[in-house]
Design an enzyme around this catalytic site. Sequence first.
Site, PDB file in Angstrom:
ATOM      1  N   GLY A  64      66.363  19.377  -8.905  1.00  0.00           N
ATOM      2  CA  GLY A  64      66.312  18.797  -7.577  1.00  0.00           C
ATOM      3  C   GLY A  64      65.653  19.798  -6.645  1.00  0.00           C
ATOM      4  N   CYS A  65      64.748  19.340  -5.790  1.00  0.00           N
ATOM      5  CA  CYS A  65      63.958  20.277  -4.982  1.00  0.00           C
ATOM      6  C   CYS A  65      64.833  21.108  -4.041  1.00  0.00           C
ATOM      7  CB  CYS A  65      62.875  19.535  -4.211  1.00  0.00           C
ATOM      8  SG  CYS A  65      63.471  18.151  -3.206  1.00  0.00           S
ATOM      9  N   ASN A  66      65.781  20.474  -3.366  1.00  0.00           N
ATOM     10  CA  ASN A  66      66.683  21.223  -2.494  1.00  0.00           C
ATOM     11  C   ASN A  66      67.539  22.197  -3.294  1.00  0.00           C
ATOM     12  OD1 ASN A  66      65.996  19.763  -0.070  1.00  0.00           O
ATOM     13  ND2 ASN A  66      67.241  18.073  -0.817  1.00  0.00           N
TER      14      ASN A  66
END
Length: 347
Positions: free
Chosen positions: A149-151
Site C-alpha cells: 500500500g502506498c501510504n
Amino acid sequence: MTFSVAVAGASGYAGGELLRLLAGHPDFEIRTVTANSNSGQRLVDVQPHLRSLAHLTLSDTTPESLTGHDVVFLALPHGKSGELTSHLSAETLVVDCGADHRLESEDDWAGFYGGDYYGAWAYGVPELPVIGGKQRANLVDARRIAAPGCNASTVSLSLAPGIRAGVIEPTDLSAVLAVGPSGAGKSLKLPYLAGEILGSANPYAVGGMHRHIPEIQQALRWAGATSPTISFTPVIVPMSRGILATTTARITPGTSPADVRAAWERAYADEPFVHLLPEGHFPRTADVLGANTALIGLAVDEAVGRVVVVTAVDNLAKGTAGAAIQSANIALGLAETTGLSLNGVAP
C-alpha cells in the site's frame, strides 16, 4: 531473455502506471492487457498517454486471459486478485498491486477489509529494514509478491530504520500524510471529484480506521517492534499524485541527535531508490513525480524528544507500480534498477 507480461486492471491508474514503466523495460514484453467494463476497447483510447502501446486491446480479466505469461501484474480492487491467483501456474511470477496478499494476520484482514482471506505473499518493499537485513532477501526467486500500500510503505520506510536501530520507541508513533486522490483509484466517487478537492484539504479515515494501519504495524514488527502503535491520518490535497508523509516518534532515553540520524544513514546509504537528504533539507512531492524514488528529510526536535521524518514519494510510481517492478526484477534475477528512473519530472 525477454519475459512475457500480462497486466490485469490495465484501465485504472495503477494499471496505467505499470504499463508506462513496463513500456520502457528492456526485459519485459507486454502481450496482454485486461479490464472489466472497458474490455474490448483499444488501450490507447482508455490510457491515451500510452502511445507506444496503441497496438494493444483490452480483454476480459479472466484466468484464461492471464495464463501462459511469464509475469502477471494485478492492479485490481481488493478482493478481486485473490479470486484469480489460485488459477495461475506456480511457475508464473504474480505481483499483486492490490491488498489481497499483504497481511499475515487473518484477523487484521477481517477487521479492516473483510471478505475471503487469501494469505500473505512476499512483501514488495525491498529496502525495508527487517530483522536480519532487508526485505529484498525475501524476494529473491519469489513467485508470489504483494506490492505495498502506498501510504503504508511510505510510513514504514520512514520509521523502520529507527525501530531497527533501537533509537526510537515503537509506541506513540504519529503520521500525517498529504496524499493525492489518484491513490483512491479511477472510479467516480464524490469525495474525489475536482469540485470537492480543489482549493481544499480533506482528512479521511480519521481515528484508526485506515486500512493501511495493520500493514504499517506488520512492517514495524518485522523491523523489531513488539507491539507498535501508530496514529495515522491521511489528508487528501489537490494534487493528482504524490504523498508527503510527516511522521514522528519518541526518541529512546539516552540517544543523541547524531545517533538518530546515523540510524537512517546506515539503513539507506547504499539504496538506489531511497535517499536521506542532507541535514536541514526536506523533500517536496514535486521532486519525485514519475520517479521510483523516496526522498527523506529528518530532524530531531530536542525540546520534545521526538524525531520528525518527512518522506515524499509518487504514490503511483514508487508507492505502487515502481515497487512492483523493482520487486519483480529481484525475483527474476535482473538488476534491481532495470526500467526504473531515479529522475522525476519538473516543473
